[in-house]
Every structure is written in structure tokens, then in C-alpha cells.
Design an enzyme around this catalytic site. Structure first.
Site, mmCIF file in Angstrom:
data_model
loop_
_atom_site.group_PDB
_atom_site.id
_atom_site.type_symbol
_atom_site.label_atom_id
_atom_site.label_comp_id
_atom_site.label_asym_id
_atom_site.label_seq_id
_atom_site.Cartn_x
_atom_site.Cartn_y
_atom_site.Cartn_z
ATOM 1 N N ARG A 167 0.623 -1.213 0.124
ATOM 2 C CA ARG A 167 0.011 -0.068 -0.095
ATOM 3 C C ARG A 167 0.987 1.094 -0.054
ATOM 4 N NH1 ARG A 167 -3.181 -3.498 -0.705
ATOM 5 N NH2 ARG A 167 -5.175 -3.873 0.321
ATOM 6 N N SER A 238 -10.720 -0.880 3.046
ATOM 7 C CA SER A 238 -9.851 -0.936 4.411
ATOM 8 C C SER A 238 -9.458 0.375 4.719
ATOM 9 C CB SER A 238 -8.596 -1.768 4.265
ATOM 10 O OG SER A 238 -8.929 -3.069 3.668
ATOM 11 N N GLU A 333 -5.153 4.062 5.739
ATOM 12 C CA GLU A 333 -5.030 3.849 4.317
ATOM 13 C C GLU A 333 -5.302 4.957 3.704
ATOM 14 O OE1 GLU A 333 -5.644 -0.318 2.880
ATOM 15 O OE2 GLU A 333 -6.200 0.841 1.158
HETATM 16 N N1 EPU Z 1 -10.579 -10.553 10.497
HETATM 17 C C1 EPU Z 1 -11.343 -10.589 11.901
HETATM 18 N N2 EPU Z 1 -12.335 -9.665 12.092
HETATM 19 C C2 EPU Z 1 -12.785 -8.692 11.108
HETATM 20 C C3 EPU Z 1 -11.887 -8.770 9.636
HETATM 21 C C4 EPU Z 1 -11.075 -9.564 9.781
HETATM 22 O O1 EPU Z 1 -11.054 -11.382 12.609
HETATM 23 O O2 EPU Z 1 -13.697 -7.998 11.461
HETATM 24 C C5 EPU Z 1 -9.451 -11.435 10.391
HETATM 25 C C6 EPU Z 1 -10.049 -12.472 9.268
HETATM 26 O O3 EPU Z 1 -10.791 -13.513 10.055
HETATM 27 C C7 EPU Z 1 -9.028 -12.834 8.821
HETATM 28 C C8 EPU Z 1 -7.988 -11.775 8.788
HETATM 29 O O4 EPU Z 1 -8.477 -10.783 10.075
HETATM 30 O O5 EPU Z 1 -8.209 -14.046 9.611
HETATM 31 C C9 EPU Z 1 -7.693 -11.092 7.706
HETATM 32 O O6 EPU Z 1 -8.740 -10.582 7.032
HETATM 33 P P1 EPU Z 1 -9.316 -10.556 5.570
HETATM 34 O O7 EPU Z 1 -8.699 -11.827 5.034
HETATM 35 O O8 EPU Z 1 -10.551 -10.136 5.404
HETATM 36 O O9 EPU Z 1 -8.241 -9.286 4.952
HETATM 37 P P2 EPU Z 1 -7.785 -7.932 5.575
HETATM 38 O O10 EPU Z 1 -6.448 -8.309 6.021
HETATM 39 O O11 EPU Z 1 -8.634 -7.591 6.559
HETATM 40 C C10 EPU Z 1 -6.788 -7.180 3.272
HETATM 41 C C11 EPU Z 1 -6.676 -5.981 2.367
HETATM 42 C C12 EPU Z 1 -8.076 -5.933 1.697
HETATM 43 C C13 EPU Z 1 -8.127 -7.077 0.861
HETATM 44 C C14 EPU Z 1 -7.973 -8.383 1.632
HETATM 45 C C15 EPU Z 1 -7.956 -9.572 0.626
HETATM 46 C C16 EPU Z 1 -5.246 -4.329 3.627
HETATM 47 C C17 EPU Z 1 -5.485 -3.107 4.582
HETATM 48 N N3 EPU Z 1 -6.653 -4.979 3.146
HETATM 49 O O12 EPU Z 1 -7.717 -7.047 4.041
HETATM 50 O O13 EPU Z 1 -7.859 -4.754 1.066
HETATM 51 O O14 EPU Z 1 -9.374 -7.083 -0.277
HETATM 52 O O15 EPU Z 1 -6.765 -8.436 2.365
HETATM 53 O O16 EPU Z 1 -6.680 -9.790 0.112
HETATM 54 O O17 EPU Z 1 -4.284 -4.787 3.212
HETATM 55 C C18 EPU Z 1 -8.489 -2.458 0.704
HETATM 56 O O18 EPU Z 1 -7.323 -2.060 0.567
HETATM 57 O O19 EPU Z 1 -9.435 -1.396 0.696
HETATM 58 C C19 EPU Z 1 -8.905 -3.800 0.831
HETATM 59 C C20 EPU Z 1 -10.359 -3.970 1.103
#
Ligand code: EPU
Length: 347
Positions: A167, A238, A333
Site C-alpha cells: 500500500r 480498508s 490507508e
Molecule cells: N478478521 C477478523 N475480524 C474482522 C476482519 C478480519 O477477525 O472483522 C480476520 C479474518 O478472519 C482474517 C484476517 O483478519 O483471518 C484478515 O482478514 P481479511 O482476509 O478479510 O483481509 P484483511 O487483511 O482484512 C486485506 C486488504 C483488503 C483485501 C483483503 C484480501 C489491507 C489493509 N486490506 O484485508 O484490501 O481485499 O486483504 O486480500 O491490506 C482495501 O485495501 O481496501 C481492501 C479491501
């Protein structure tokens, strides 16, 4: 020369997917590079600050902008350097990113299908090196053309020049300098799929996808399960980056919270900010105007006429809570406009 398409006191609410109210002293919607450069030249003559806007999916308006908002609406896409299985996709800055992904996938080219449904424009994609489901823009990026406001000339910047990170890119560090006009991506009909992300590998259950469109559709379905559509519920995806901590800090966090979600990197450990926020009890929280999405704690949403100040006040409470509990400071972000009104540093 005063641009022919200059709008004064223009509302900005529809130019950001968080839909917070604000106005620009001046707005120009540029549909070609000539209009964009002319608007920049005029702003310079007038000594006005400039804010460039693409799809508005990664910025939050917190107050009126006292200068020129330049909305990049340049359209155009074509293929070049088609050779064997490979081709370069050229996208003008104002092209809608998701439509470009579907266009490339329909032509059978792989490389960006995991980035389906990310809101915003092609010109904004390099700024934060958009990424999802194990793929980042930098994986297929070749180069971009930009207007260098410092040198007063058009330049070509390669992947190396753009200094991509998680990012992150050169454009975040020199926000005033480059106006991105066009990007070029190297795609291929035979490159390996990227299906390592849990929910995607479950989707395909070890079977090879039939086409890049099939992968894009799987990504769209996975995203729709937990990410709100900004057209229905204003948000900027995010809200915080996933924080990276040292191996040492990770070991100490893990001792205290063995179930903490994290991903090892070459240099440190990336924590799931959504998990941290969720554990602090914020998921589904809402006040009169803004809140935290009920299926993804990393997404702040604007329920009802929330202002930029409402969004930032909530973000600050979340950041402070996570910091107090885990000793980890979350970083926002999206960008904040005007730039002075971001989150105050932690106490
Ligand atoms: N989790 C929770 N509770 C929540 C949300 C997430 O426990 O409310 C846990 C999930 O269970 C999982 C972990 O956190 O074990 C990661 O969650 P997720 O796979 O949804 O991905 P993320 O790290 O929250 C990132 C990107 C997203 C992208 C997804 C999929 C960033 C800041 N965000 O989210 O990007 O779609 O991975 O690759 O890196 C964006 O940048 O706007 C965006 C949506």
C-alpha cells in the site's frame, strides 16, 4: 489561461466514496491530457494548491478545499506489444479499474483478475499499489506516463522508479509532484494463477480455474460476502493498513494472544488489523452517523450524512483502543483532504 471547464464552489461529496460533505473552490474535470496540464498550469499561475482525484475511493474530504480539485476523467484502453502469450494493457488514468480487470480477463489475459471489484481508477492504482487476494498491482506493472510538475515535462516511470511497497509507492512520498496520465501492465495468457489466499483456494478446491474471468468472478463473490458496496453504503475499503511489527514484538504478542492473526514477511510480521479492531469490540458499532461494518471491522462506513470529522473521530477512538490493548499503532490507508486534517498523533 482560465480553464474553459472550470467550476467554482463545486460540491465534492460525489467525488469520494465516503460521501462526506465538502466543497472545492475550483473543480476541473479533465477528459484529456491537454485539459489536465492546462488546469495545472492555471493553478500554478494563480498560486492555488491542487488536489488530484480519481475514483475517490481512497480519500476522505474533511473540509472545504481552498484550491483546485482536478478530477482525472481521461478514458482509453488498448493492447500493445502482443507477442506469443504476452501483451501489454495500456490504460488511461481515468479508466475504471474493475471494468479494466473484466476487459483483460475477457480477452483471456491473466495477471489482474484477483484485483476485481476494487473501486477506483487505473491512474490511482499505482499510488497505493492496490492489492488483494495475494496479488498487488506491482506484480504486473511495467511503467506509467506522468506529468512531472517539478520538471514541467512528461516522464516515464518504471516499476523500480515507482518504489512500490505494501500500500505504498513513490507517489505517497512525493504527493505534489506527479500527475499520472497512463499506466501499462504486462499480462499473459499462461502465467500461473495466484490462488493461495484461503477463501480463493477453498473456492476452486484444487481445480484449475477455467479462465481469468472465473477467477475474477470468484474474487467478486468473496469480496461481496464481507465488503460493503460503496454505492449502497459509503466507505473507502480498508480504513487502516495491516500493521507490520518486528519478529520480536510478534513473539511477545503471540505469547499473550496465541490466536492473533498474522502473516510472516521477509522482514517482520504483518498483523490483521481487522482482527485487532474486531477483538476490541468495534465490529458492527455505529453512532448517529458513522460506524464499523458488521462483517469486516477494517471498513468504516458512513451510515447517514457523516462528516469527515465524524469519520476521523471514530477512527481515532479505534486507533487509540488498539494501541492501548496491543501496543500497535494503526495507520490510516485513505488520504485526508485538505492534508492538514488527518488523525492527530497518538497521545
Ligand atoms: N478478521 C477478523 N475480524 C474482522 C476482519 C478480519 O477477525 O472483522 C480476520 C479474518 O478472519 C482474517 C484476517 O483478519 O483471518 C484478515 O482478514 P481479511 O482476509 O478479510 O483481509 P484483511 O487483511 O482484512 C486485506 C486488504 C483488503 C483485501 C483483503 C484480501 C489491507 C489493509 N486490506 O484485508 O484490501 O481485499 O486483504 O486480500 O491490506 C482495501 O485495501 O481496501 C481492501 C479491501
Amino acid at each position: 489561461m482560465r480553464p474553459h471547464n472550470l467550476i467554482e464552489n463545486a460540491p465534492l461529496q460525489n467525488l469520494s466514496t465516503m460521501a462526506t460533505p465538502a466543497a472545492a473552490r475550483y473543480l476541473v474535470e479533465a477528459t484529456d491530457t491537454g485539459e489536465a496540464k492546462a488546469a495545472l498550469a492555471w493553478a500554478q499561475e494563480e498560486g492555488l494548491p491542487v488536489q488530484v482525484v480519481g475514483g475517490g475511493s481512497n480519500l476522505i474530504f474533511c473540509d472545504d478545499f481552498p484550491g483546485l480539485v482536478l478530477h482525472m476523467a481521461l478514458k482509453g484502453r488498448h493492447w500493445t506489444a502482443m507477442q506469443g502469450d504476452c501483451a501489454t494493457l495500456v490504460l488511461a488514468a481515468g479508466e475504471n479499474w474493475h471494468r479494466a480487470v473484466l476487459y483483460a480477463a475477457a480477452a483471456g489475459y491473466r495477471g489482474i483478475e484477483n484485483l476485481a471489484l476494487i473501486p477506483g481508477t487505473a491512474g490511482a492504482a499505482p499510488v497505493q499499489n492496490i492489492g488483494a487476494y495475494g496479488v498487488e498491482l506491482s506484480d504486473t506493472f511495467v511503467s506509467l506516463s506522468a506529468w512531472d510538475r517539478q520538471l514541467g515535462e512528461e516522464v516515464v516511470l518504471t516499476t523500480e522508479d515507482c518504489r512500490f511497497g505494501y500500500r505504498d509507492s513513490l507517489f505517497k512520498h512525493e504527493p505534489e509532484r506527479y500527475l499520472i496520465l497512463e499506466i501499462r501492465l504486462a499480462l499473459s495468457r499462461s502465467r500461473p494463477w495466484s490462488l493461495g489466499y484461503g477463501e480463493l483456494s477453498q473456492w476452486f478446491e484444487g481445480e484449475a480455474p477455467s479462465s481469468p474471468t472465473a477467477v475474477a468472478e470468484a474474487v467478486m463473490a468473496v469480496r461481496r460476502r464481507k465488503l460493503p458496496d460503496p454505492a449502497q453504503l459509503p466507505n473507502t475499503g480498508s480504513f487502516f493498513k495491516n500493521p507490520v511489527v518486528s519478529q520480536e514484538q510478534w513473539e511477545s504478542l503471540q505469547r499473550q494472544w496465541p490466536e492473533m492473526v498474522a502473516y510472516p514477511l521477509d522482514d517482520g510480521v504483518k498483523l490483521a488489523a481487522g482482527w485487532l479492531i474486531d477483538q476490541c469490540g468495534w465490529k458492527g458499532y455505529r453512532n448517529r452517523t458513522v460506524g464499523v461494518h458488521h462483517r469486516q471491522a477494517l471498513v468504516l462506513v458512513n451510515h447517514s450524512s457523516g462528516t469527515g470529522a465524524d469519520v476521523l473521530a471514530l477512527a481515532r477512538r479505534i486507533r487509540d483502543d488498539v494501541r492501548e490493548r496491543y501496543g500497535v499503532t494503526l495507520e490510516m490507508e485513505p488520504g485526508v483532504v485538505p492534508s492538514g486534517c488527518g488523525l492527530t498523533p497518538p497521545a
